[in-house]
Design an enzyme around this catalytic site. Sequence first.
Site, PDB file in Angstrom:
ATOM      1  N   SER A   1      20.886  19.756  39.114  1.00  6.79           N
ATOM      2  CA  SER A   1      20.862  18.530  39.916  1.00  6.79           C
ATOM      3  C   SER A   1      21.943  17.583  39.408  1.00  6.79           C
ATOM      4  O   SER A   1      21.902  17.158  38.252  1.00  6.79           O
ATOM      5  CB  SER A   1      19.503  17.851  39.806  1.00  6.79           C
ATOM      6  OG  SER A   1      19.626  16.508  40.241  1.00  6.79           O
TER       7      SER A   1
ATOM      8  N   HIS B   1      22.446  21.307  43.396  1.00 11.20           N
ATOM      9  CA  HIS B   1      21.316  20.531  43.936  1.00 11.20           C
ATOM     10  C   HIS B   1      21.705  19.056  44.022  1.00 11.20           C
ATOM     11  O   HIS B   1      22.117  18.447  43.031  1.00 11.20           O
ATOM     12  CB  HIS B   1      20.101  20.702  43.022  1.00 11.20           C
ATOM     13  CG  HIS B   1      18.837  20.097  43.540  1.00 11.20           C
ATOM     14  ND1 HIS B   1      18.022  20.721  44.467  1.00 11.20           N
ATOM     15  CD2 HIS B   1      18.243  18.918  43.268  1.00 11.20           C
ATOM     16  CE1 HIS B   1      16.977  19.959  44.729  1.00 11.20           C
ATOM     17  NE2 HIS B   1      17.083  18.838  44.024  1.00 11.20           N
TER      18      HIS B   1
ATOM     19  N   ASP C   1      20.446  15.312  45.116  1.00  6.26           N
ATOM     20  CA  ASP C   1      19.271  14.482  45.378  1.00  6.26           C
ATOM     21  C   ASP C   1      19.684  13.224  46.141  1.00  6.26           C
ATOM     22  O   ASP C   1      20.413  12.388  45.611  1.00  6.26           O
ATOM     23  CB  ASP C   1      18.602  14.099  44.055  1.00  6.26           C
ATOM     24  CG  ASP C   1      17.900  15.290  43.418  1.00  6.26           C
ATOM     25  OD1 ASP C   1      17.049  15.902  44.092  1.00  6.26           O
ATOM     26  OD2 ASP C   1      18.217  15.622  42.262  1.00  6.26           O
TER      27      ASP C   1
ATOM     28  N   MET D   1      18.434   9.837  47.825  1.00  2.00           N
ATOM     29  CA  MET D   1      17.298   8.897  47.754  1.00  2.00           C
ATOM     30  C   MET D   1      17.670   7.588  48.428  1.00  2.00           C
ATOM     31  O   MET D   1      18.814   7.132  48.321  1.00  2.00           O
ATOM     32  CB  MET D   1      16.954   8.619  46.284  1.00  2.00           C
ATOM     33  CG  MET D   1      16.680   9.874  45.481  1.00  2.00           C
ATOM     34  SD  MET D   1      16.167   9.470  43.802  1.00  2.00           S
ATOM     35  CE  MET D   1      16.097  11.100  43.066  1.00  2.00           C
TER      36      MET D   1
ATOM     37  N   HIS E   1      18.527  17.863  48.834  1.00  3.05           N
ATOM     38  CA  HIS E   1      17.109  17.466  48.772  1.00  3.05           C
ATOM     39  C   HIS E   1      17.008  16.039  49.294  1.00  3.05           C
ATOM     40  O   HIS E   1      17.386  15.090  48.608  1.00  3.05           O
ATOM     41  CB  HIS E   1      16.654  17.589  47.310  1.00  3.05           C
ATOM     42  CG  HIS E   1      15.245  17.194  47.063  1.00  3.05           C
ATOM     43  ND1 HIS E   1      14.717  17.033  45.791  1.00  3.05           N
ATOM     44  CD2 HIS E   1      14.212  16.929  47.913  1.00  3.05           C
ATOM     45  CE1 HIS E   1      13.453  16.686  45.873  1.00  3.05           C
ATOM     46  NE2 HIS E   1      13.118  16.597  47.143  1.00  3.05           N
TER      47      HIS E   1
ATOM     48  N   MET F   1      15.237  12.799  50.096  1.00  8.49           N
ATOM     49  CA  MET F   1      14.077  11.949  49.806  1.00  8.49           C
ATOM     50  C   MET F   1      14.305  10.639  50.537  1.00  8.49           C
ATOM     51  O   MET F   1      14.518   9.581  49.927  1.00  8.49           O
ATOM     52  CB  MET F   1      13.951  11.756  48.284  1.00  8.49           C
ATOM     53  CG  MET F   1      13.460  13.027  47.582  1.00  8.49           C
ATOM     54  SD  MET F   1      13.825  13.047  45.806  1.00  8.49           S
ATOM     55  CE  MET F   1      15.495  13.680  45.839  1.00  8.49           C
TER      56      MET F   1
ATOM     57  N   MET G   1       7.547  20.032  43.841  1.00 10.16           N
ATOM     58  CA  MET G   1       7.924  18.943  42.939  1.00 10.16           C
ATOM     59  C   MET G   1       6.989  18.964  41.731  1.00 10.16           C
ATOM     60  O   MET G   1       5.767  18.866  41.891  1.00 10.16           O
ATOM     61  CB  MET G   1       7.803  17.584  43.637  1.00 10.16           C
ATOM     62  CG  MET G   1       8.825  17.301  44.726  1.00 10.16           C
ATOM     63  SD  MET G   1      10.559  17.372  44.218  1.00 10.16           S
ATOM     64  CE  MET G   1      10.612  16.200  42.868  1.00 10.16           C
TER      65      MET G   1
ATOM     66  N   GLY H   1      12.105  10.716  42.473  1.00  9.34           N
ATOM     67  CA  GLY H   1      12.735   9.417  42.303  1.00  9.34           C
ATOM     68  C   GLY H   1      13.682   9.330  41.118  1.00  9.34           C
ATOM     69  O   GLY H   1      14.697   8.654  41.196  1.00  9.34           O
ATOM     70  N   PHE H   2      13.346  10.044  40.059  1.00 11.67           N
ATOM     71  CA  PHE H   2      14.150   9.904  38.844  1.00 11.67           C
ATOM     72  C   PHE H   2      14.253  11.231  38.099  1.00 11.67           C
ATOM     73  O   PHE H   2      13.319  12.038  38.133  1.00 11.67           O
ATOM     74  CB  PHE H   2      13.523   8.864  37.901  1.00 11.67           C
ATOM     75  CG  PHE H   2      13.370   7.515  38.546  1.00 11.67           C
ATOM     76  CD1 PHE H   2      14.442   6.635  38.612  1.00 11.67           C
ATOM     77  CD2 PHE H   2      12.163   7.150  39.127  1.00 11.67           C
ATOM     78  CE1 PHE H   2      14.307   5.400  39.236  1.00 11.67           C
ATOM     79  CE2 PHE H   2      12.013   5.913  39.750  1.00 11.67           C
ATOM     80  CZ  PHE H   2      13.095   5.037  39.814  1.00 11.67           C
TER      81      PHE H   2
ATOM     82  N   ASP I   1      11.163  21.732  40.926  1.00 10.82           N
ATOM     83  CA  ASP I   1      12.070  20.603  40.672  1.00 10.82           C
ATOM     84  C   ASP I   1      11.357  19.514  39.872  1.00 10.82           C
ATOM     85  O   ASP I   1      10.385  18.923  40.349  1.00 10.82           O
ATOM     86  CB  ASP I   1      12.541  20.053  42.027  1.00 10.82           C
ATOM     87  CG  ASP I   1      13.585  18.947  41.915  1.00 10.82           C
ATOM     88  OD1 ASP I   1      13.979  18.592  40.791  1.00 10.82           O
ATOM     89  OD2 ASP I   1      14.005  18.454  42.982  1.00 10.82           O
ATOM     90  N   GLY I   2      11.867  19.273  38.662  1.00 17.78           N
ATOM     91  CA  GLY I   2      11.371  18.153  37.868  1.00 17.78           C
ATOM     92  C   GLY I   2      10.854  18.578  36.510  1.00 17.78           C
ATOM     93  O   GLY I   2       9.952  19.414  36.413  1.00 17.78           O
ATOM     94  N   GLY I   3      11.461  18.042  35.453  1.00 17.22           N
ATOM     95  CA  GLY I   3      10.984  18.306  34.103  1.00 17.22           C
ATOM     96  C   GLY I   3      11.201  19.725  33.632  1.00 17.22           C
ATOM     97  O   GLY I   3      10.477  20.217  32.759  1.00 17.22           O
TER      98      GLY I   3
ATOM     99  N   GLY J   1      18.130  18.916  36.114  1.00 11.92           N
ATOM    100  CA  GLY J   1      19.138  17.874  35.962  1.00 11.92           C
ATOM    101  C   GLY J   1      19.474  17.691  34.495  1.00 11.92           C
ATOM    102  O   GLY J   1      20.516  18.143  34.017  1.00 11.92           O
TER     103      GLY J   1
HETATM  104  C1  DX5 Z   1      13.720  13.998  41.177  1.00 13.66           C
HETATM  105  C2  DX5 Z   1      14.793  14.949  41.653  1.00 13.66           C
HETATM  106  C3  DX5 Z   1      15.148  15.990  40.674  1.00 13.66           C
HETATM  107  C4  DX5 Z   1      15.686  15.490  39.373  1.00 13.66           C
HETATM  108  C5  DX5 Z   1      15.312  16.463  38.298  1.00 13.66           C
HETATM  109  O1  DX5 Z   1      13.301  13.202  42.236  1.00 13.66           O
HETATM  110  O2  DX5 Z   1      14.387  15.584  42.850  1.00 13.66           O
HETATM  111  O3  DX5 Z   1      16.042  16.928  41.252  1.00 13.66           O
HETATM  112  O4  DX5 Z   1      17.054  15.304  39.353  1.00 13.66           O
HETATM  113  O5  DX5 Z   1      15.711  15.938  37.070  1.00 13.66           O
HETATM  114  P1  DX5 Z   1      15.190  16.534  35.699  1.00 13.66           P
HETATM  115  O6  DX5 Z   1      15.590  17.981  35.661  1.00 13.66           O
HETATM  116  O7  DX5 Z   1      15.908  15.712  34.678  1.00 13.66           O
HETATM  117  O8  DX5 Z   1      13.701  16.359  35.670  1.00 13.66           O
HETATM  118 ZN    ZN Z   2      15.637  17.302  43.702  1.00  7.81          ZN
END
Ligand code: DX5
Ligand code: ZN
Length: 221
Positions: A10, A35, A37, A39, A68, A70, A139, A144-145, A177-179, A199
Amino acid sequence: MQQPVRIAPSILSSDFAALGEEIRAIDAAGADYIHIDVMDGHFVPNITIGPDVIKALRPHSAKPFDVHLMISPVDTYIDAFADAGADIITVHPEAGPHTHRTIQAIKARGKKAGLSLNPATPIEAVDYLLPDLDLVLVMTVNPGFGGQKFITSQLSKIRDLRARIDTIGASIDLEVDGGINADTAAQAIDAGADVLVAGTASFQGGPATYAKNIKTLRGGT
Ligand code: DX5
Ligand code: ZN
């Protein structure tokens, strides 16, 4: 069937002052998808980039742009992201009143269509839609972050989706996606995911470590 693991870095965690360079570097390091994002500060509490930036980035990589969205409402912007060069367009069911129509609009533009489930969104959101989808995104943080902690309760959702996808026998990407880091990547793959968005774990350490980061996420050392 679970496909070979693909890594989708990401760019949210890349250096925004050097986006073109960052995309070339992560592509060369072995990224499978890029990827992106998007937002809007309304559907999620953060604002990132729009179609003009994606269009400017398009010449910097031939890898699929995994966009993606959002944003809400989403329908009015499908054409703009298709025109900008997205290959996969993923939306959230909460982002518009008629998800089936949104998915058909993406496919009518010749793009791959994805549906993203927030941590509290039940798996039933894919009912009646799964055969039309090219990708389902689970997710594992609230969107968001970047840099948030993986929500482990989503592993059972990944398992259930793996079973549903295998039942219809289609080659639908099951993306998470995420963490994602080395540990949670292994857990997600074990549960049936075959595309990992990352990311922080992709971009940490700067360009010299990108190839190693991606290898680690794939399950290499
Ligand atoms: C969050 C995004 C993710 C984000 C993942 O809303 O959709 O793609 O960038 O970031 P990490 O890998 O740092 O959790
Ligand atoms: Zn994403």
